[in-house]
Design an enzyme around this catalytic site. Structure first.
Site, PDB file in Angstrom:
ATOM      1  N   ASN A 137      29.569 -11.108   6.699  1.00  0.00           N
ATOM      2  CA  ASN A 137      28.654 -10.153   7.339  1.00  0.00           C
ATOM      3  C   ASN A 137      28.427 -10.654   8.763  1.00  0.00           C
ATOM      4  OD1 ASN A 137      26.634  -8.453   8.168  1.00  0.00           O
ATOM      5  ND2 ASN A 137      25.220  -8.942   6.497  1.00  0.00           N
TER       6      ASN A 137
ATOM      7  N   LYS B 159      27.308 -14.389   8.489  1.00  0.00           N
ATOM      8  CA  LYS B 159      26.877 -14.824   7.155  1.00  0.00           C
ATOM      9  C   LYS B 159      28.108 -14.812   6.270  1.00  0.00           C
ATOM     10  CE  LYS B 159      22.277 -12.997   6.361  1.00  0.00           C
ATOM     11  NZ  LYS B 159      21.577 -11.893   5.746  1.00  0.00           N
TER      12      LYS B 159
ATOM     13  N   ARG C 162      31.076  -6.603   5.296  1.00  0.00           N
ATOM     14  CA  ARG C 162      29.996  -5.625   5.262  1.00  0.00           C
ATOM     15  C   ARG C 162      30.005  -4.842   6.579  1.00  0.00           C
ATOM     16  NH1 ARG C 162      23.963  -5.858   7.218  1.00  0.00           N
ATOM     17  NH2 ARG C 162      23.298  -3.878   6.331  1.00  0.00           N
TER      18      ARG C 162
ATOM     19  N   HIS D  38      21.945   1.030   3.378  1.00  0.00           N
ATOM     20  CA  HIS D  38      21.669   0.175   2.210  1.00  0.00           C
ATOM     21  C   HIS D  38      22.476   0.654   0.996  1.00  0.00           C
ATOM     22  CE1 HIS D  38      17.380  -0.708   3.902  1.00  0.00           C
ATOM     23  NE2 HIS D  38      18.194  -1.710   4.225  1.00  0.00           N
TER      24      HIS D  38
ATOM     25  N   GLY E 244      12.506  -3.874   1.851  1.00  0.00           N
ATOM     26  CA  GLY E 244      12.557  -5.161   2.540  1.00  0.00           C
ATOM     27  C   GLY E 244      12.000  -4.982   3.931  1.00  0.00           C
ATOM     28  N   ASN E 245      12.508  -5.742   4.887  1.00  0.00           N
ATOM     29  CA  ASN E 245      12.116  -5.538   6.266  1.00  0.00           C
ATOM     30  C   ASN E 245      12.608  -4.155   6.708  1.00  0.00           C
ATOM     31  OD1 ASN E 245      10.839  -6.451   8.546  1.00  0.00           O
ATOM     32  ND2 ASN E 245      12.706  -7.339   9.389  1.00  0.00           N
ATOM     33  N   GLY E 246      13.860  -3.838   6.349  1.00  0.00           N
ATOM     34  CA  GLY E 246      14.351  -2.459   6.404  1.00  0.00           C
ATOM     35  C   GLY E 246      14.210  -1.902   4.998  1.00  0.00           C
TER      36      GLY E 246
ATOM     37  N   ARG F 205      10.311  -0.620  12.277  1.00  0.00           N
ATOM     38  CA  ARG F 205      10.712   0.777  12.555  1.00  0.00           C
ATOM     39  C   ARG F 205       9.644   1.736  12.074  1.00  0.00           C
ATOM     40  NH1 ARG F 205      15.921  -0.446   9.445  1.00  0.00           N
ATOM     41  NH2 ARG F 205      17.159  -1.642  10.924  1.00  0.00           N
TER      42      ARG F 205
ATOM     43  N   ASP G 106       5.787  -8.880   8.757  1.00  0.00           N
ATOM     44  CA  ASP G 106       5.937  -9.513   7.446  1.00  0.00           C
ATOM     45  C   ASP G 106       4.829  -9.003   6.533  1.00  0.00           C
ATOM     46  OD1 ASP G 106       5.791 -11.345   5.263  1.00  0.00           O
ATOM     47  OD2 ASP G 106       6.979 -12.748   6.462  1.00  0.00           O
TER      48      ASP G 106
ATOM     49  N   ARG H  18       3.759  -9.969   3.788  1.00  0.00           N
ATOM     50  CA  ARG H  18       2.867 -11.002   3.234  1.00  0.00           C
ATOM     51  C   ARG H  18       1.669 -11.229   4.152  1.00  0.00           C
ATOM     52  NH1 ARG H  18       7.933 -14.758   2.026  1.00  0.00           N
ATOM     53  NH2 ARG H  18       8.405 -13.748   3.997  1.00  0.00           N
TER      54      ARG H  18
ATOM     55  N   GLU I 105      11.107  -6.940  -4.983  1.00  0.00           N
ATOM     56  CA  GLU I 105      11.366  -7.988  -5.979  1.00  0.00           C
ATOM     57  C   GLU I 105      10.197  -8.949  -6.129  1.00  0.00           C
ATOM     58  OE1 GLU I 105      15.041  -9.983  -4.914  1.00  0.00           O
ATOM     59  OE2 GLU I 105      15.990  -8.036  -4.563  1.00  0.00           O
ATOM     60  N   ASN I 106       9.346  -9.021  -5.087  1.00  0.00           N
ATOM     61  CA  ASN I 106       8.343 -10.094  -5.070  1.00  0.00           C
ATOM     62  C   ASN I 106       6.890  -9.666  -5.083  1.00  0.00           C
ATOM     63  OD1 ASN I 106      10.055 -12.499  -4.831  1.00  0.00           O
ATOM     64  ND2 ASN I 106      10.756 -11.448  -2.976  1.00  0.00           N
TER      65      ASN I 106
ATOM     66  N   GLU J 287      23.894  -7.708  -2.555  1.00  0.00           N
ATOM     67  CA  GLU J 287      24.884  -6.933  -1.804  1.00  0.00           C
ATOM     68  C   GLU J 287      26.200  -7.689  -1.669  1.00  0.00           C
ATOM     69  OE1 GLU J 287      21.462  -6.350   0.752  1.00  0.00           O
ATOM     70  OE2 GLU J 287      22.374  -4.487   1.442  1.00  0.00           O
TER      71      GLU J 287
HETATM   72  P1  ADP Z   1      15.712  -7.763   5.076  1.00  0.00           P
HETATM   73  O1  ADP Z   1      16.899  -8.184   4.226  1.00  0.00           O
HETATM   74  O2  ADP Z   1      15.610  -6.282   5.291  1.00  0.00           O
HETATM   75  O3  ADP Z   1      15.524  -8.548   6.333  1.00  0.00           O
HETATM   76  P2  ADP Z   1      14.157  -8.758   2.841  1.00  0.00           P
HETATM   77  O4  ADP Z   1      14.745  -7.960   1.729  1.00  0.00           O
HETATM   78  O5  ADP Z   1      14.446 -10.206   2.889  1.00  0.00           O
HETATM   79  O6  ADP Z   1      14.399  -8.076   4.243  1.00  0.00           O
HETATM   80  O7  ADP Z   1      12.556  -8.553   2.749  1.00  0.00           O
HETATM   81  C1  ADP Z   1      11.700  -9.077   3.718  1.00  0.00           C
HETATM   82  C2  ADP Z   1      10.313  -8.539   3.423  1.00  0.00           C
HETATM   83  O8  ADP Z   1       9.904  -8.947   2.115  1.00  0.00           O
HETATM   84  C3  ADP Z   1       9.249  -9.078   4.398  1.00  0.00           C
HETATM   85  O9  ADP Z   1       8.413  -8.032   4.841  1.00  0.00           O
HETATM   86  C4  ADP Z   1       8.446 -10.020   3.521  1.00  0.00           C
HETATM   87  O10 ADP Z   1       7.130 -10.059   3.912  1.00  0.00           O
HETATM   88  C5  ADP Z   1       8.555  -9.330   2.179  1.00  0.00           C
HETATM   89  N1  ADP Z   1       8.181 -10.212   1.074  1.00  0.00           N
HETATM   90  C6  ADP Z   1       8.837 -11.290   0.602  1.00  0.00           C
HETATM   91  N2  ADP Z   1       8.110 -11.863  -0.396  1.00  0.00           N
HETATM   92  C7  ADP Z   1       6.970 -11.117  -0.531  1.00  0.00           C
HETATM   93  C8  ADP Z   1       5.805 -11.180  -1.352  1.00  0.00           C
HETATM   94  N3  ADP Z   1       5.666 -12.131  -2.271  1.00  0.00           N
HETATM   95  N4  ADP Z   1       4.852 -10.258  -1.175  1.00  0.00           N
HETATM   96  C9  ADP Z   1       4.961  -9.297  -0.252  1.00  0.00           C
HETATM   97  N5  ADP Z   1       6.024  -9.168   0.548  1.00  0.00           N
HETATM   98  C10 ADP Z   1       7.017 -10.067   0.421  1.00  0.00           C
END
Ligand code: ADP
Length: 432
Positions: free
Chosen positions: A31, A38, A118, A207, A237-239, A268, A309, A311, A361-362, A413
């Site tokens: 990637n 990557k 990718r 995606h 995720g971030n996206g 975005r 972020d 979090r 996932e988290n 992915e």
């Molecule tokens: P990308 O691949 O699009 O850069 P990721 O799939 O790694 O992004 O996701 C990043 C996002 O996931 C961030 O906004 C981060 O804050 C969020 N994230 C990760 N762990 C947690 C959590 N425990 N609670 C809330 N958000 C989380």
């Protein structure tokens, strides 16, 4: 077979041998970004993952760094971090190969039977493709819609072609491909039709590799054939994007001509009245480039709360910060709107809602907020199962009696790219 994942059964013959799989053969997934590469290595026979890493800050010779992790039998993966002055993608790719040669296997280069790349934008290409001059030219054409992604992907392709030569097949796997099954009523914009016909302005979706993987994993969890599976997949995720999938095929998705459309994201803005863009340019005097930066890099959670972020946003909301609470509420509201809309697109015939990527996932909190008060739609979440499904675990978090399952599925992915690359290369070898 990888624990908890769908059996793939797509082992590929080693290079130049069309007959059978070989324990030695490897697939390399690449990637390439504007200043990074990557990579991840998979064994062709079992698709088990091997070394993986990131070459970062390519071009900034004083600071570029290769970070890698190499699995060790029965132990924690060995971590490496090394400053290497790579001036371009070719040098970085050569350095990655030297690193693997020294730290993983000195025969690795001769064991690579395929390379999977990718690629973010592939216009209307609907399948992975062997890298021919025509495919490379399509990736070049699609650069107008993905100027930050496709040109660096091409750098990665040229570098890998130089390093491995013509005997190793290379495959492009497109983020847009999975969404090519959308019907025109999903992908055409309400603009003069000429914009679509002559300028390729339409919704493509992104995606796709992740959504495809999630649908396959969801079908396995549900015990259904992919072709019988209807799901709403939420890659958060971030996206972030959501896809509506009927019979294993995408029928609608939230991202558009570019990844800017749809959900509220890290930086975005997502869906917005296009008149706002005109107002920003005509009344506030921002140039096209400044507007692009504003919408793609300074908006979303970052623009609202000061952090992209989630979090940090959740933490701020917990401390009573009004803007953080607003950002969290807007993020949740937008996902709920898309789930509701896609329930209608799928005529209410939905087997499962799937959550994935960093947030999906988290964050039990965000999943819980998205799914609350959805009992009337057939969706409910079990509190304990939801709380336990964190840190990359596959889980069914549905509440008792819920008509529609709610699943948490870690996306992968790279694995999907390796799988699709091997399937294509094996098919081509058998056809030859
Ligand atoms: P990308 O691949 O699009 O850069 P990721 O799939 O790694 O992004 O996701 C990043 C996002 O996931 C961030 O906004 C981060 O804050 C969020 N994230 C990760 N762990 C947690 C959590 N425990 N609670 C809330 N958000 C989380």
């Amino acid at each position: 077979m990888l624990a908890g994942k769908v059996p793939v059964g797509s082992a590929v013959p080693p290079r130049n041998t069309a007959a059978s799989g070989s324990k030695g053969s490897k697939v390399l997934v690449v990637n390439a970004g504007s200043s990074s590469i990557k990579f991840k290595i998979f064994t062709a026979e079992t698709l088990s993952p091997g070394a993986a890493g990131l070459f970062d800050r390519i071009g900034d010779t004083a600071n570029c760094v290769l970070k890698a992790s190499v699995p060790e039998d029965g132990g924690k993966p060995k971590k490496f971090e090394k400053k290497i002055p790579a001036k371009d993608h070719l040098t970085a790719m050569q350095d990655i190969m030297s690193f693997i040669d020294e730290n993983v296997s000195s025969t690795f280069a001769s064991e690579v039977c395929a390379v999977g790349h990718r690629i973010v934008h592939g216009l209307d290409i609907s399948q992975p493709k062997l890298l021919t001059p025509d495919v490379i030219s399509c990736i070049q054409d699609a650069s107008v819609f993905a100027p930050l992604h496709n040109p660096p992907h091409l750098q990665g392709i040229y570098a890998a072609q130089k390093v491995f030569g013509p005997s190793v097949p290379q495959v492009a796997v497109f983020d847009t491909a999975f969404h090519q099954t959308m019907p025109p009523e999903s992908y055409v914009y309400g603009l003069p039709y000429d914009m679509y016909e002559n300028h390729k302005i339409r919704r493509y979706g992104f995606h796709g590799t992740s959504h495809k993987y999630l649908v396959e994993q969801a079908a396995a969890m549900l015990g259904k054939d992919v072709s019988q599976t209807n799901v709403i997949t939420c890659h958060l995720g971030n996206g972030s994007s959501v896809a509506a999938v009927r019979g294993g095929q995408c029928v609608d998705t939230s991202m558009g001509m570019t990844p800017l459309e749809g959900l509220l994201m890290g930086t975005r803005c997502g869906d917005i009245d296009p008149a706002v863009v005109l107002y920003i340019q005509n009344q506030l005097g921002l140039s096209a480039t400044e507007t692009d930066t504003l919408l793609n890099k300074k908006s979303g959670l970052l623009g609202l709360t000061g952090s992209n972020d989630l979090r940090t946003v959740i933490e701020g909301a917990g401390k009573g910060e009004a803007r953080s609470q607003l950002g969290l509420d807007m993020f949740v509201r937008r996902v709920r709107k898309y789930i509701g809309a896609y329930m209608a697109v799928l005529d209410g015939q939905v087997d499962a809602v799937v959550f994935s990527a960093g947030i999906g996932e988290n964050s039990a909190l965000v999943r819980g907020l998205i799914c609350e008060r959805m009992q009337a739609l057939g969706i409910s979440v079990d509190k304990d199962a939801n709380a336990a499904a964190v840190g990359g675990k596959q889980a069914d978090i549905s509440g008792p009696g819920a008509r529609i399952r709610t699943l948490v599925i870690p996306t992968d992915e790279e694995l999907s790219i390796a799988q699709q690359t091997l399937q294509l290369v094996r098919g081509a070898a058998l056809a030859a």
